[in-house]
Design a protein around this motif. Structure first.
Motif, short mmCIF file in Angstrom:
data_model
loop_
_atom_site.label_atom_id
_atom_site.label_comp_id
_atom_site.label_asym_id
_atom_site.label_seq_id
_atom_site.Cartn_x
_atom_site.Cartn_y
_atom_site.Cartn_z
N PHE A 52 1.18 -0.70 0.29
CA PHE A 52 -0.02 -0.08 -0.18
C PHE A 52 0.92 0.83 -0.17
CE2 PHE A 52 -2.05 3.42 1.91
CZ PHE A 52 -3.06 3.42 1.21
N ILE A 53 1.93 1.12 1.04
CA ILE A 53 2.92 1.97 1.00
C ILE A 53 3.25 3.10 -0.71
CG2 ILE A 53 5.14 3.13 1.89
CD1 ILE A 53 4.41 1.75 4.23
N LYS A 54 3.80 1.63 -0.88
CA LYS A 54 4.25 2.06 -2.54
C LYS A 54 3.37 2.13 -3.40
CE LYS A 54 6.15 -1.23 -6.39
NZ LYS A 54 6.46 -2.53 -7.12
N ASN A 55 2.39 1.75 -3.02
CA ASN A 55 0.96 2.38 -4.28
C ASN A 55 0.36 3.57 -3.72
OD1 ASN A 55 1.02 0.35 -5.67
ND2 ASN A 55 -1.01 -1.17 -4.15
N SER A 56 0.86 4.04 -2.64
CA SER A 56 0.26 5.39 -2.16
C SER A 56 0.99 6.25 -3.51
CB SER A 56 0.08 5.23 -0.69
OG SER A 56 1.38 5.50 -0.21
N GLN A 57 2.84 6.13 -3.29
CA GLN A 57 3.62 6.67 -3.48
C GLN A 57 3.86 7.12 -5.30
OE1 GLN A 57 6.91 4.94 -2.13
NE2 GLN A 57 7.14 6.14 -0.54
N ILE A 112 -12.94 5.99 -4.60
CA ILE A 112 -13.06 4.74 -4.88
C ILE A 112 -11.57 4.33 -5.46
CG2 ILE A 112 -14.40 2.42 -6.18
CD1 ILE A 112 -16.90 4.15 -5.54
N ASN A 113 -10.95 3.84 -5.76
CA ASN A 113 -10.08 3.42 -6.53
C ASN A 113 -8.73 1.85 -6.22
OD1 ASN A 113 -7.21 3.92 -7.43
ND2 ASN A 113 -6.87 5.71 -7.50
N PRO A 114 -9.62 1.32 -6.51
CA PRO A 114 -9.20 0.19 -6.78
C PRO A 114 -7.59 -0.69 -7.25
CG PRO A 114 -11.09 0.02 -7.76
CD PRO A 114 -10.61 1.11 -7.74
N GLY A 115 -7.01 0.33 -7.90
CA GLY A 115 -5.29 0.27 -8.14
C GLY A 115 -4.34 0.99 -6.93
N LEU A 116 -5.19 1.27 -6.02
CA LEU A 116 -5.10 2.29 -4.92
C LEU A 116 -4.79 1.69 -3.25
CD1 LEU A 116 -2.95 4.44 -2.84
CD2 LEU A 116 -4.96 6.14 -3.30
N PHE A 117 -6.14 1.00 -3.23
CA PHE A 117 -6.54 0.53 -2.04
C PHE A 117 -6.71 -0.82 -2.27
CE2 PHE A 117 -8.95 4.78 -1.92
CZ PHE A 117 -8.43 5.56 -0.78
N GLY A 118 -6.61 -1.48 -3.69
CA GLY A 118 -6.74 -3.27 -4.11
C GLY A 118 -7.99 -3.64 -3.50
N ASP A 119 -9.05 -2.77 -4.12
CA ASP A 119 -10.20 -2.92 -3.75
C ASP A 119 -11.50 -2.13 -3.99
OD1 ASP A 119 -11.52 -1.63 -1.11
OD2 ASP A 119 -11.11 -3.25 0.03
N GLY A 120 -12.78 -2.20 -4.12
CA GLY A 120 -13.44 -1.79 -4.88
C GLY A 120 -14.39 -0.80 -3.61
N ARG A 121 -14.02 -0.77 -2.92
CA ARG A 121 -14.91 -0.52 -1.65
C ARG A 121 -14.78 1.51 -1.92
NH1 ARG A 121 -14.09 -3.15 3.78
NH2 ARG A 121 -11.70 -3.63 2.28
N VAL A 122 -15.83 2.30 -1.23
CA VAL A 122 -15.12 3.58 -0.82
C VAL A 122 -14.17 3.80 0.50
CG1 VAL A 122 -16.74 5.42 -0.45
CG2 VAL A 122 -17.89 4.02 -1.85
N TRP A 123 -13.72 4.80 0.10
CA TRP A 123 -12.55 4.94 1.38
C TRP A 123 -12.26 6.92 1.67
CZ3 TRP A 123 -10.57 1.09 3.51
CH2 TRP A 123 -10.62 -0.51 3.04
N THR A 124 -12.39 6.91 2.43
CA THR A 124 -12.04 8.44 3.42
C THR A 124 -10.59 8.24 2.57
OG1 THR A 124 -11.77 7.93 4.94
CG2 THR A 124 -14.01 8.37 4.71
#
Length: 358
Positions: free
Chosen positions: A100-105, A177-189
């Protein structure tokens, strides 16, 4: 369908390793199989590891109480079925995975905001006010379940920032909603910032944000500059109980916001897939004038240079819609009933599709 879920479990649902945490937490809260928050010493939190914060002293609360930031009316409130309450002197920090840290960067480099150079497949629907200087922004809005592909993104946000030539300072918060960042299709703050070194970060995926609330480990609702310290606070606005000051981005992170921001706004943003198909925005419906049928931003307010709060439409505003075949925006009614209940508001969103343009 409006998301009414536990705010405490929305943020960064990845597995159970926090890369920068070197001390044993005093207490942990497992919100779900993949979400755990650790209560860590407020003075040893990873946000302080940023190289610009070596001499920073934590501000435990805003220097001026802001009762006027309280929410005035209600859409659905988010429920807290599971409560986090860390011991005194500690704050909740999410355990992040290395992935996740890698994806967030990676996604921080391409995070879309109104000062972003035109990006293929990016579409927006919202309002913006330029000029300022602005000291804060707040709005009330919801997240919605949507069908968003693995190489797409859809989010709703409020933002404040400024730019000078090729430099940008920027802060935003909202739903994504960003599956590539969070790894799923849920809604995140999410909360996002980009500062003086040209780098950006989501929440506590890297150092920079200072958490002070021992109860709420999320970023949402109101962004405002502290009058005395210059730090940029995020506050959760409550309807029937005291507001919760969650934390802040220290002023040391920014070089273009010392005198306030010259741009602020709210709205929806989408990123199309590589094939050109645009995801839905808002709740997936075009605005038709009925605030209950499509996604809505209500009570949109700003703080001016004197820290006086007013509706955003007290300032000149720009309507931003760049793909009316797929997304729309309709400014709310000026009838007294709607002004009293919703303040300045607008409906936005749409179904997306294959004809949204570049």
């Amino acid at each position: 369908m409006t998301i009414v879920m536990n705010l405490l479990s929305l943020l960064f649902s990845t597995a159970v390793v926090y890369s920068n945490q070197s001390t044993v937490p005093l207490r942990s809260f497992k919100m779900s199989e993949n979400v755990t928050y650790d209560c860590v010493d407020i003075y040893k939190q990873p946000g302080l590891n940023h190289h610009l914060l070596k001499t920073h002293k934590i501000q435990v609360k805003p220097s001026v109480s802001r009762p006027e930031l309280k929410m005035q009316t209600g859409n659905n409130e988010t429920s807290n079925k599971k409560k986090i309450r860390c011991p005194n002197g500690t704050v909740p920090i999410l355990r992040n995975t290395k992935e996740f840290i890698k994806n967030s960067q990676f996604f921080a480099k391409k995070h879309i905001h109104p000062l972003t150079v035109d990006s293929p497949g990016t579409h927006i629907a919202g309002v913006r006010s330029n000029g300022g200087p602005f000291r804060g922004v707040e709005a009330k809005f919801n997240g919605y379940t949507l069908n968003v592909g693995n190489d797409q993104a859809s989010y709703s946000q409020m933002y404040i920032g400024g730019g000078l030539k090729d430099e940008v300072n920027f802060i935003s918060a909202g739903w994504m909603i960003n599956p590539g960042l969070f790894g799923d299709g849920r809604v995140w703050t999410f909360g996002f910032w980009k500062g003086k070194d040209g780098k950006g970060c989501y929440n506590t995926a890297c150092s920079g944000f200072i958490q002070v609330s021992k109860v709420v480990p999320i970023l949402w609702y109101s962004i405002h500059k502290d009058k005395n310290t210059g730090n940029w606070w995020i506050t959760r606005l409550m309807k029937d109980e005291p507001n919760e000051d969650i934390g802040y981005w220290p002023k040391e992170l920014f070089n273009l916001l010392d005198n306030g921001a010259n741009m602020t706004g709210v709205g929806g943003v989408v990123q199309a897939s590589r094939s050109g198909s645009g995801p839905p925005m808002g709740n997936g419906n075009f605005p038709n004038g009925n605030h209950e049928d499509s996604a809505t931003f209500t009570n949109i307010k700003v703080l001016n240079s004197n820290y006086e709060q007013s509706q955003m439409n007290s300032f000149p505003i720009d309507k931003l819609v760049d793909s009316d075949k797929c997304y729309g925006l309709k400014i709310g009614s000026l009838l007294p009933f709607y002004r009293l209940r919703f303040g300045f508001f607008f409906n936005y969103g749409g179904p997306g599709g294959n004809s949204c343009g570049v």
